[in-house]
Design a protein around this motif. Structure first.
Motif, PDB file in Angstrom:
ATOM      1  N   ASN A   6       7.707 -63.113 -51.935  1.00  0.00           N
ATOM      2  CA  ASN A   6       7.863 -63.999 -50.779  1.00  0.00           C
ATOM      3  C   ASN A   6       7.644 -63.246 -49.475  1.00  0.00           C
ATOM      4  O   ASN A   6       7.061 -63.771 -48.530  1.00  0.00           O
ATOM      5  CB  ASN A   6       9.243 -64.657 -50.787  1.00  0.00           C
ATOM      6  CG  ASN A   6       9.369 -65.695 -51.872  1.00  0.00           C
ATOM      7  OD1 ASN A   6       8.388 -66.228 -52.367  1.00  0.00           O
ATOM      8  ND2 ASN A   6      10.604 -65.988 -52.255  1.00  0.00           N
ATOM      9  N   LYS A   7       8.106 -61.994 -49.427  1.00  0.00           N
ATOM     10  CA  LYS A   7       7.950 -61.184 -48.211  1.00  0.00           C
ATOM     11  C   LYS A   7       6.474 -60.911 -47.930  1.00  0.00           C
ATOM     12  O   LYS A   7       6.004 -61.083 -46.803  1.00  0.00           O
ATOM     13  CB  LYS A   7       8.717 -59.862 -48.348  1.00  0.00           C
ATOM     14  CG  LYS A   7       8.770 -59.065 -47.061  1.00  0.00           C
ATOM     15  CD  LYS A   7       9.555 -57.783 -47.237  1.00  0.00           C
ATOM     16  CE  LYS A   7      11.028 -58.084 -47.113  1.00  0.00           C
ATOM     17  NZ  LYS A   7      11.851 -56.847 -47.028  1.00  0.00           N
ATOM     18  N   SER A   8       5.719 -60.490 -48.957  1.00  0.00           N
ATOM     19  CA  SER A   8       4.285 -60.230 -48.771  1.00  0.00           C
ATOM     20  C   SER A   8       3.544 -61.512 -48.397  1.00  0.00           C
ATOM     21  O   SER A   8       2.693 -61.505 -47.510  1.00  0.00           O
ATOM     22  CB  SER A   8       3.676 -59.640 -50.043  1.00  0.00           C
ATOM     23  OG  SER A   8       4.022 -58.278 -50.183  1.00  0.00           O
ATOM     24  N   ALA A  13       0.646 -64.732 -44.378  1.00  0.00           N
ATOM     25  CA  ALA A  13       0.475 -66.060 -43.779  1.00  0.00           C
ATOM     26  C   ALA A  13       0.082 -65.990 -42.305  1.00  0.00           C
ATOM     27  O   ALA A  13      -0.559 -66.912 -41.792  1.00  0.00           O
ATOM     28  CB  ALA A  13       1.752 -66.878 -43.947  1.00  0.00           C
ATOM     29  N   GLY A  14       0.428 -64.902 -41.621  1.00  0.00           N
ATOM     30  CA  GLY A  14       0.071 -64.758 -40.210  1.00  0.00           C
ATOM     31  C   GLY A  14      -1.312 -64.187 -39.986  1.00  0.00           C
ATOM     32  O   GLY A  14      -1.712 -63.936 -38.852  1.00  0.00           O
ATOM     33  N   CYS A  15      -2.067 -63.997 -41.074  1.00  0.00           N
ATOM     34  CA  CYS A  15      -3.404 -63.395 -40.988  1.00  0.00           C
ATOM     35  C   CYS A  15      -4.504 -64.457 -40.977  1.00  0.00           C
ATOM     36  O   CYS A  15      -4.312 -65.598 -41.412  1.00  0.00           O
ATOM     37  CB  CYS A  15      -3.632 -62.462 -42.177  1.00  0.00           C
ATOM     38  SG  CYS A  15      -2.567 -61.005 -42.152  1.00  0.00           S
ATOM     39  N   VAL A  34       1.915 -56.456 -49.197  1.00  0.00           N
ATOM     40  CA  VAL A  34       1.460 -56.622 -47.819  1.00  0.00           C
ATOM     41  C   VAL A  34       2.538 -56.031 -46.914  1.00  0.00           C
ATOM     42  O   VAL A  34       3.676 -56.484 -46.905  1.00  0.00           O
ATOM     43  CB  VAL A  34       1.211 -58.109 -47.475  1.00  0.00           C
ATOM     44  CG1 VAL A  34       0.769 -58.254 -46.019  1.00  0.00           C
ATOM     45  CG2 VAL A  34       0.172 -58.710 -48.422  1.00  0.00           C
ATOM     46  N   LEU A  35       2.164 -55.003 -46.188  1.00  0.00           N
ATOM     47  CA  LEU A  35       3.103 -54.294 -45.321  1.00  0.00           C
ATOM     48  C   LEU A  35       3.216 -54.935 -43.944  1.00  0.00           C
ATOM     49  O   LEU A  35       4.286 -54.958 -43.344  1.00  0.00           O
ATOM     50  CB  LEU A  35       2.662 -52.838 -45.150  1.00  0.00           C
ATOM     51  CG  LEU A  35       2.509 -52.024 -46.424  1.00  0.00           C
ATOM     52  CD1 LEU A  35       1.806 -50.707 -46.126  1.00  0.00           C
ATOM     53  CD2 LEU A  35       3.872 -51.795 -47.056  1.00  0.00           C
TER      54      LEU A  35
END
Length: 132
Positions: A6-8, A13-15, A34-35
């Motif tokens: 969920n974190k990645s 999602a902001g990309c 995704v960092l």
């Protein structure tokens, strides 16, 4: 087949949709996290202060909305295993090429080698050369 946590997924999602498409295809065959996607002013200036970026806000592709850059790392993360970062880059860049999306990998840079970093090379309006 790997899937994003969920974190990645939230960071991705902001990309830009092109970055999302490439990463969503890549996760099907290689596990990575995704960092960082979009960076706000405080996060960008902190990355600059730590030497992890060569530019201050708002001059990074991470600062665009949606973000034109994403930082990823092979999972589980081993910062010393550059071979895994290179193998991940080969896979991601091959997928992007197959999709007709031009990406630049920070691992190929000489002034600041940034192995987790990928950025869109070409966007509407022409080439962009801002780095990390």
């Amino acid at each position: 087949m790997s899937v994003f946590s969920n974190k990645s997924a939230g960071r991705l999602a902001g990309c830009h949709p092109d970055l999302q498409a490439v990463m969503n295809e890549a996760i099907k065959t290689v596990d990575f996290t995704v960092l960082c996607g979009h960076r706000g002013e405080a996060a960008q200036n902190e990355a600059f202060r730590r030497g992890n970026s060569k530019v201050r806000f708002p001059n990074s592709k991470h600062n665009a909305n949606p973000s034109l850059a994403v930082d990823i790392a092979p999972y589980p993360i081993d910062w010393e295993d550059t071979g895994r970062f290179k193998a991940l880059a080969e896979r991601v860049l091959a997928i992007a090429d197959h999709m007709g999306i031009e990406l630049e990998w920070g691992g190929n840079w000489t002034s600041l080698v940034d192995m987790p970093h990928y950025q869109i090379r070409e966007v509407k309006g022409g080439k962009e050369n801002t780095r990390s």
